[in-house]
Design an enzyme around this catalytic site. Structure first.
Site, short mmCIF file in Angstrom:
data_model
loop_
_atom_site.label_atom_id
_atom_site.label_comp_id
_atom_site.label_asym_id
_atom_site.label_seq_id
_atom_site.Cartn_x
_atom_site.Cartn_y
_atom_site.Cartn_z
N PHE A 1 -16.55 20.10 76.05
CA PHE A 1 -15.78 21.14 76.76
C PHE A 1 -15.56 20.90 78.28
O PHE A 1 -14.63 21.49 78.79
CB PHE A 1 -16.60 22.45 76.71
CG PHE A 1 -17.68 22.71 77.44
CD1 PHE A 1 -17.44 22.93 78.95
CD2 PHE A 1 -18.91 22.31 77.12
CE1 PHE A 1 -18.44 22.99 79.75
CE2 PHE A 1 -20.05 22.19 78.23
CZ PHE A 1 -19.92 22.87 79.45
N LYS B 1 -10.13 15.97 67.84
CA LYS B 1 -10.76 17.06 67.65
C LYS B 1 -11.63 17.65 69.00
O LYS B 1 -12.38 17.11 69.19
CB LYS B 1 -11.92 16.92 66.52
CG LYS B 1 -12.27 18.07 65.90
CD LYS B 1 -12.86 19.28 66.43
CE LYS B 1 -14.49 19.10 67.07
NZ LYS B 1 -14.79 20.27 68.19
N GLU C 1 -14.24 23.32 70.74
CA GLU C 1 -13.61 24.74 70.49
C GLU C 1 -13.85 25.63 71.52
O GLU C 1 -13.20 26.87 71.42
CB GLU C 1 -14.39 25.20 69.08
CG GLU C 1 -16.01 25.21 69.32
CD GLU C 1 -16.86 23.98 69.04
OE1 GLU C 1 -16.30 23.02 69.62
OE2 GLU C 1 -17.91 23.95 68.56
N SER D 1 -22.94 15.68 73.87
CA SER D 1 -24.32 15.65 74.26
C SER D 1 -24.88 14.37 73.50
O SER D 1 -24.43 14.15 72.39
CB SER D 1 -24.94 16.86 73.86
OG SER D 1 -24.71 17.39 72.45
N CYS E 1 -20.82 15.06 83.58
CA CYS E 1 -21.88 14.09 83.02
C CYS E 1 -22.24 13.23 84.25
O CYS E 1 -23.07 12.41 83.78
CB CYS E 1 -21.27 13.11 81.87
SG CYS E 1 -19.77 12.58 82.45
N GLU F 1 -31.56 17.09 80.38
CA GLU F 1 -30.36 17.48 81.09
C GLU F 1 -30.01 19.02 81.13
O GLU F 1 -30.09 19.78 80.01
CB GLU F 1 -29.21 16.78 80.46
CG GLU F 1 -27.63 17.03 80.97
CD GLU F 1 -26.69 16.47 80.04
OE1 GLU F 1 -26.66 16.60 78.89
OE2 GLU F 1 -25.56 15.94 80.60
#
Ligand code: NAD
Length: 509
Positions: free
Chosen positions: A149, A173, A176, A226, A281, A391
């Site tokens: 995301f 993909k 969402e 992740s 990240c 994290e």
């Protein structure tokens, strides 16, 4: 309410799935759109469409493919404002950060405009008498991209421009949580002249991902997200015979040496820790301060600067970039993620770290239902604490005090993750030693977020990546192509004795 569609075979298609996910504006907490989580059948339809388009696209000349990318680049530039607003609305990041994300994605498109040159193979004349050898860098087939995301435009653009320009077809993909950008990018590609079926988008979650990881028509999978999911994607895709690059999470350390330029370091650390609400990240989430004196100095500067940070919506009528000062930091992605970050802050306190600035309970006037967490600063953090080990992916910076450089280096190198690492120093020898010895894939010397440019490759070490090839740059081109080496001899150049059969390993003269 608007429902985000799939894009298959050049058509926007409504999903028939009864599993529906809400998309929220993180600044207001309001549901703004919905997305259906595609079924196995719909995902297979997208793969089939890419499979059917592959033959013709792979045989299109590299120059023609590059020209479509040139056009796509222009369209991205023309639409930058609209796309940045959409990113900010669904993700929450501030408008100029969204423009920055688009710019970094656009740079990959610029890189692939040179694909006719990048995809040239090698040629050796006369490897033997009358024998030549050349290599071809051929596309793989249908490739899949599964994206997180936090960069709804940039991360997909780390992948598909290279895949398409090298002659592959693609199924994306997206996350969402902020899926609208994927459809906007698909429409611009179509407008740029990309043939139908070459680029497809299937909205969804694990159900769609599992089809992409196992379907025999998929040849390569690029994943960013992740670490637990990256590992799952890598092992599943590999077990099904696919090439895979899976980039995972991070806990990026910086080492602050006593000789560092403190103003420069403090400014750099602020932006890298709290920019995009820490949801990068490459966010800098740990400072290893070498010596108490420099740690005290840093803490004083950070506390002072944190008090100046403006937190609020990424974009609104009063604060758009053209209408005055923008906020420095927006909300985090969801109510659940906000709660998770607050749990980490609570655990830091419980485990004995010193909470200097607490971002919990942050209120933004007029945006009371937004998912805001203020900048948070911990001092006296130790390596056994959860807030050091895991994290957090939020605006939480932890300071670990260490006595010397060697202890700092050991900590960076023993951490589970190895995405980026930075050192702040004026000493060339220390910087050089750090660059050589640190176990991280991207290293900054007085640079807090050392994200390589599109013509270099991006990727971490240790559990920040699974798979041998990084994204974009030369690794990206290698990932989306496979080498074929052709060795040829033409009858006219062959001396008679070469027509004899040989039963030993061929050698050349
Ligand atoms: P995520 O792992 O939850 O989701 C990433 C993608 O995987 C999404 O498309 C999601 O739909 C899908 N997914 C989620 N659960 C799945 C499952 N069980 N099976 C199959 N697919 C699944 O990540 P996120 O929260 O969207 O993004 C944040 C994470 O991404 C952070 O850990 C961050 O460090 C990482 N990230 C890494 C990089 C990098 O370059 N290393 C870049 C950006 C983000």
């Amino acid at each position: 309410m608007e429902q985000i569609k799939n894009f298959i075979g050049g058509q926007l298609i409504d999903s028939q799935s009864d599993r529906i996910s809400s998309i929220f504006n993180p600044a207001t907490g309001q549901e703004i759109r919905r997305v259906a989580l595609s079924t196995v059948h719909e995902t297979k339809h997208a793969i089939e469409s890419a499979h059917l388009a592959f033959n013709e696209w792979s045989k299109t000349s590299p120059l023609k493919r590059a020209r479509i990318m040139f056009k796509f680049k222009s369209l991205l530039e023309e639409n930058c404002d609209r796309l940045a607003r959409l990113i900010s609305e669904e993700h929450g990041k501030i408008y100029s950060d969204a423009v920055g994300e688009l710019t970094r994605g656009l740079e990959v498109v610029e890189f692939v405009c040179g694909m006719p040159h990048l995809q040239k193979g090698e040629h050796s004349a006369n490897v033997g008498t009358g024998v030549d050898s050349h290599s071809l860098m051929q596309p793989l087939g249908v490739c899949a991209g599964i994206t997180p995301f936090n960069f709804p435009a940039m991360v997909p653009m780390w992948m598909f421009p290279i895949a398409l320009a090298t002659g592959n077809t693609f199924v994306l993909k997206p996350s969402e949580k902020d899926p609208s950008l994927s459809i906007e990018l698909a429409k611009l590609l179509q407008q740029a002249g990309l043939p139908d079926g070459v680029f497809n988008v299937v909205q969804g979650d694990k159900e769609a991902v599992d089809v992409l990881l196992t379907d025999p028509h998929i040849h390569a999978v690029s994943f960013v997200g992740s670490t637990p999911i990256a590992e799952y994607v890598y092992t599943t895709a590999s077990a099904h015979g696919k090439r895979c690059q899976a980039l995972g999470g991070a806990k990026n350390h910086s080492v602050l040496m006593p000789d560092a330029d403190m103003d420069m370091a403090a400014n750099a650390i602020m932006g890298a820790a709290f920019g995009a609400a820490g949801e990068r990240c490459m966010a800098l989430s740990v400072v290893l301060a070498v010596g108490d004196e420099i740690a005290d100095e840093l803490v004083e500067k950070l506390q002072q600067q944190i008090s100046q940070i403006s937190v609020g919506p990424g974009i609104n009528d009063g604060m758009g970039i053209s209408k005055g000062k923008e906020n420095d930091m927006g909300p985090v992605i969801s109510e659940q993620h906000k709660a998770k970050i607050c749990d980490y802050i609570r655990s830091g306190v419980e485990q004995g770290a010193k909470l200097l600035v607490d971002g919990r309970g942050y209120q933004v006037a007029g945006y009371e239902n937004g998912y805001f967490v203020g900048p948070t600063l911990f001092d006296y953090v130790t390596p056994d604490m959860k807030i050091y080990k895991e994290e957090i992916f939020g605006p939480v910076l932890v300071i670990v005090r260490v006595p010397d450089y060697d202890t700092a280096l050991k900590l960076v190198n023993h951490h589970e993750y190895g995405n980026g690492a930075a050192i702040f120093t004026r000493d060339g020898e220390t910087a050089r030693q750090f660059s050589e010895d640190v176990q991280a894939g991207m290293v900054g010397v007085n640079i807090p977020i050392p994200v390589p440019m599109a013509f270099h490759s991006f990727g971490g070490w240790k559990r920040s990546i699974f798979g041998p090839l990084n994204v974009h740059g030369n690794d990206g081109v290698r990932f989306y192509t496979r080498m074929k080496t052709v060795t040829s001899r033409w009858p006219a150049s062959v001396r008679l004795e070469h027509h004899d059969s040989h039963f030993v390993m061929p050698t050349m003269e």
